[in-house]
Design a protein around this motif. Structure first.
Motif, PDB file in Angstrom:
ATOM      1  N   ARG A 147      48.611  56.429  35.213  1.00 42.65           N
ATOM      2  CA  ARG A 147      47.865  55.310  34.618  1.00 42.65           C
ATOM      3  C   ARG A 147      48.298  53.972  35.225  1.00 42.65           C
ATOM      4  N   ALA A 148      49.593  53.800  35.487  1.00 42.51           N
ATOM      5  CA  ALA A 148      50.073  52.561  36.123  1.00 42.51           C
ATOM      6  C   ALA A 148      49.497  52.427  37.530  1.00 42.51           C
ATOM      7  N   ILE A 149      49.494  53.519  38.272  1.00 44.26           N
ATOM      8  CA  ILE A 149      48.951  53.514  39.635  1.00 44.26           C
ATOM      9  C   ILE A 149      47.468  53.146  39.608  1.00 44.26           C
ATOM     10  N   LYS A 150      46.722  53.709  38.671  1.00 40.58           N
ATOM     11  CA  LYS A 150      45.286  53.404  38.576  1.00 40.58           C
ATOM     12  C   LYS A 150      45.040  51.934  38.258  1.00 40.58           C
ATOM     13  N   LYS A 151      45.884  51.346  37.419  1.00 37.12           N
ATOM     14  CA  LYS A 151      45.730  49.919  37.094  1.00 37.12           C
ATOM     15  C   LYS A 151      46.007  49.041  38.306  1.00 37.12           C
ATOM     16  N   LEU A 152      46.984  49.424  39.114  1.00 38.74           N
ATOM     17  CA  LEU A 152      47.407  48.603  40.251  1.00 38.74           C
ATOM     18  C   LEU A 152      46.594  48.869  41.520  1.00 38.74           C
ATOM     19  N   LYS A 153      46.001  50.042  41.619  1.00 40.59           N
ATOM     20  CA  LYS A 153      45.342  50.482  42.848  1.00 40.59           C
ATOM     21  C   LYS A 153      44.359  49.475  43.452  1.00 40.59           C
ATOM     22  N   PRO A 154      43.510  48.805  42.666  1.00 45.17           N
ATOM     23  CA  PRO A 154      42.566  47.864  43.290  1.00 45.17           C
ATOM     24  C   PRO A 154      43.253  46.711  44.034  1.00 45.17           C
ATOM     25  N   PHE A 155      44.521  46.456  43.728  1.00 47.22           N
ATOM     26  CA  PHE A 155      45.224  45.312  44.311  1.00 47.22           C
ATOM     27  C   PHE A 155      46.264  45.722  45.356  1.00 47.22           C
TER      28      PHE A 155
ATOM     29  N   GLN B 283      48.052  51.559  49.139  1.00 47.45           N
ATOM     30  CA  GLN B 283      46.709  51.989  48.734  1.00 47.45           C
ATOM     31  C   GLN B 283      46.492  53.487  49.003  1.00 47.45           C
ATOM     32  N   PHE B 284      46.832  53.946  50.212  1.00 50.93           N
ATOM     33  CA  PHE B 284      46.609  55.354  50.558  1.00 50.93           C
ATOM     34  C   PHE B 284      47.528  56.274  49.752  1.00 50.93           C
TER      35      PHE B 284
ATOM     36  N   ALA C 197      48.516  55.724  46.723  1.00 52.03           N
ATOM     37  CA  ALA C 197      47.906  55.799  45.387  1.00 52.03           C
ATOM     38  C   ALA C 197      46.752  56.800  45.387  1.00 52.03           C
ATOM     39  N   GLU C 198      45.943  56.793  46.432  1.00 55.17           N
ATOM     40  CA  GLU C 198      44.826  57.734  46.522  1.00 55.17           C
ATOM     41  C   GLU C 198      45.321  59.174  46.603  1.00 55.17           C
ATOM     42  N   VAL C 199      46.349  59.411  47.395  1.00 58.59           N
ATOM     43  CA  VAL C 199      46.919  60.763  47.519  1.00 58.59           C
ATOM     44  C   VAL C 199      47.497  61.213  46.186  1.00 58.59           C
ATOM     45  N   ALA C 200      48.193  60.325  45.496  1.00 59.91           N
ATOM     46  CA  ALA C 200      48.774  60.667  44.190  1.00 59.91           C
ATOM     47  C   ALA C 200      47.683  61.074  43.199  1.00 59.91           C
ATOM     48  N   GLU C 201      46.571  60.346  43.190  1.00 58.54           N
ATOM     49  CA  GLU C 201      45.459  60.685  42.290  1.00 58.54           C
ATOM     50  C   GLU C 201      44.855  62.038  42.644  1.00 58.54           C
ATOM     51  N   LYS C 202      44.671  62.307  43.934  1.00 60.40           N
ATOM     52  CA  LYS C 202      44.107  63.592  44.357  1.00 60.40           C
ATOM     53  C   LYS C 202      45.050  64.736  44.006  1.00 60.40           C
ATOM     54  N   MET C 203      46.339  64.524  44.217  1.00 60.07           N
ATOM     55  CA  MET C 203      47.322  65.554  43.873  1.00 60.07           C
ATOM     56  C   MET C 203      47.280  65.849  42.377  1.00 60.07           C
ATOM     57  N   TRP C 204      47.169  64.801  41.571  1.00 59.78           N
ATOM     58  CA  TRP C 204      47.143  64.957  40.113  1.00 59.78           C
ATOM     59  C   TRP C 204      45.960  65.842  39.683  1.00 59.78           C
ATOM     60  N   VAL C 205      44.794  65.552  40.246  1.00 58.08           N
ATOM     61  CA  VAL C 205      43.582  66.283  39.852  1.00 58.08           C
ATOM     62  C   VAL C 205      43.583  67.703  40.426  1.00 58.08           C
ATOM     63  N   GLU C 206      43.704  67.812  41.749  1.00 61.76           N
ATOM     64  CA  GLU C 206      43.617  69.120  42.390  1.00 61.76           C
ATOM     65  C   GLU C 206      44.784  70.030  42.023  1.00 61.76           C
ATOM     66  N   GLY C 207      45.956  69.442  41.812  1.00 64.81           N
ATOM     67  CA  GLY C 207      47.142  70.220  41.477  1.00 64.81           C
ATOM     68  C   GLY C 207      47.307  70.471  39.992  1.00 64.81           C
ATOM     69  N   LYS C 208      46.314  70.043  39.208  1.00 66.82           N
ATOM     70  CA  LYS C 208      46.316  70.236  37.757  1.00 66.82           C
ATOM     71  C   LYS C 208      47.608  69.730  37.109  1.00 66.82           C
ATOM     72  N   MET C 209      48.105  68.622  37.618  1.00 65.11           N
ATOM     73  CA  MET C 209      49.310  68.030  37.048  1.00 65.11           C
ATOM     74  C   MET C 209      48.966  67.456  35.677  1.00 65.11           C
ATOM     75  N   GLY C 210      49.912  67.494  34.789  1.00 64.75           N
ATOM     76  CA  GLY C 210      49.682  67.006  33.443  1.00 64.75           C
ATOM     77  C   GLY C 210      49.044  68.044  32.543  1.00 64.75           C
ATOM     78  N   GLN C 211      48.779  69.231  33.075  1.00 65.29           N
ATOM     79  CA  GLN C 211      48.226  70.331  32.286  1.00 65.29           C
ATOM     80  C   GLN C 211      49.293  71.411  32.116  1.00 65.29           C
ATOM     81  N   ARG C 212      49.196  72.178  31.075  1.00 63.27           N
ATOM     82  CA  ARG C 212      50.131  73.271  30.817  1.00 63.27           C
ATOM     83  C   ARG C 212      49.648  74.536  31.529  1.00 63.27           C
ATOM     84  N   PRO C 213      50.567  75.252  32.190  1.00 63.78           N
ATOM     85  CA  PRO C 213      50.163  76.422  32.965  1.00 63.78           C
ATOM     86  C   PRO C 213      49.917  77.694  32.145  1.00 63.78           C
TER      87      PRO C 213
END
Length: 143
Positions: A87-95, A100-101, A103-119
């Motif tokens: 959430r901090a990265i998303k707030k700061l990313k536009p600036f 910048q890159f 932040a984009e990789v971190a967001e992609k890793m979070w989504v594709e890697g199902k981070m923050g979800q229980r296995p």
């Protein structure tokens, strides 16, 4: 001060003194390496970190960095972990400029890697760990 201006100011500190990382960790009884998303800003001025913490407005902590004989002043690290880091990265990313890159990789890793979800009881399938490791290596190469 305007919130957008404050976030741009905070993003400047992340660009200069920050690190978007994915530390690896292991758990007893498990074979797979897990990744955690972190945003860390190191600085020897604690007040600046307190102000940055207020501006970003996400749960975090400030830790004292280890000092050695070559260090004249105490350094501190403002640390965001897991979903708070995202959430901090998303707030700061536009600036962000330099990071910048990352932040984009971190967001992609979070989504594709199902981070923050229980296995679940059987853990993640091997593909998920491979996806996380792929993105972690990409993030490391951007440094």
């Amino acid at each position: 001060m305007n919130q957008m201006l404050e976030l741009a100011w905070a993003a400047g500190f992340v660009d200069g003194d920050g690190c978007i990382g994915t530390p690896r960790q292991t758990y007893k009884g498990r074979d797979n390496i897990c990744h955690r998303l972190t945003l860390r800003i190191s600085q020897n001025n604690r007040e600046v970190l307190e102000e940055t913490k207020r501006i970003i407005g996400e749960s975090c902590f400030i830790a004292k960095e280890k000092r050695d004989s070559k260090t004249n002043r105490q350094a501190y690290a403002l640390v965001y972990d897991s979903a708070h880091a995202l959430r901090a990265i998303k707030k700061l990313k536009p600036f962000l400029r330099r990071k910048q890159f990352e932040a984009e990789v971190a967001e992609k890793m979070w989504v594709e890697g199902k981070m923050g979800q229980r296995p679940g009881s059987k853990g993640w399938p091997p593909e998920i760990y491979e996806i996380r490791e792929k993105w972690a290596q990409k993030l490391s190469r951007l440094k």
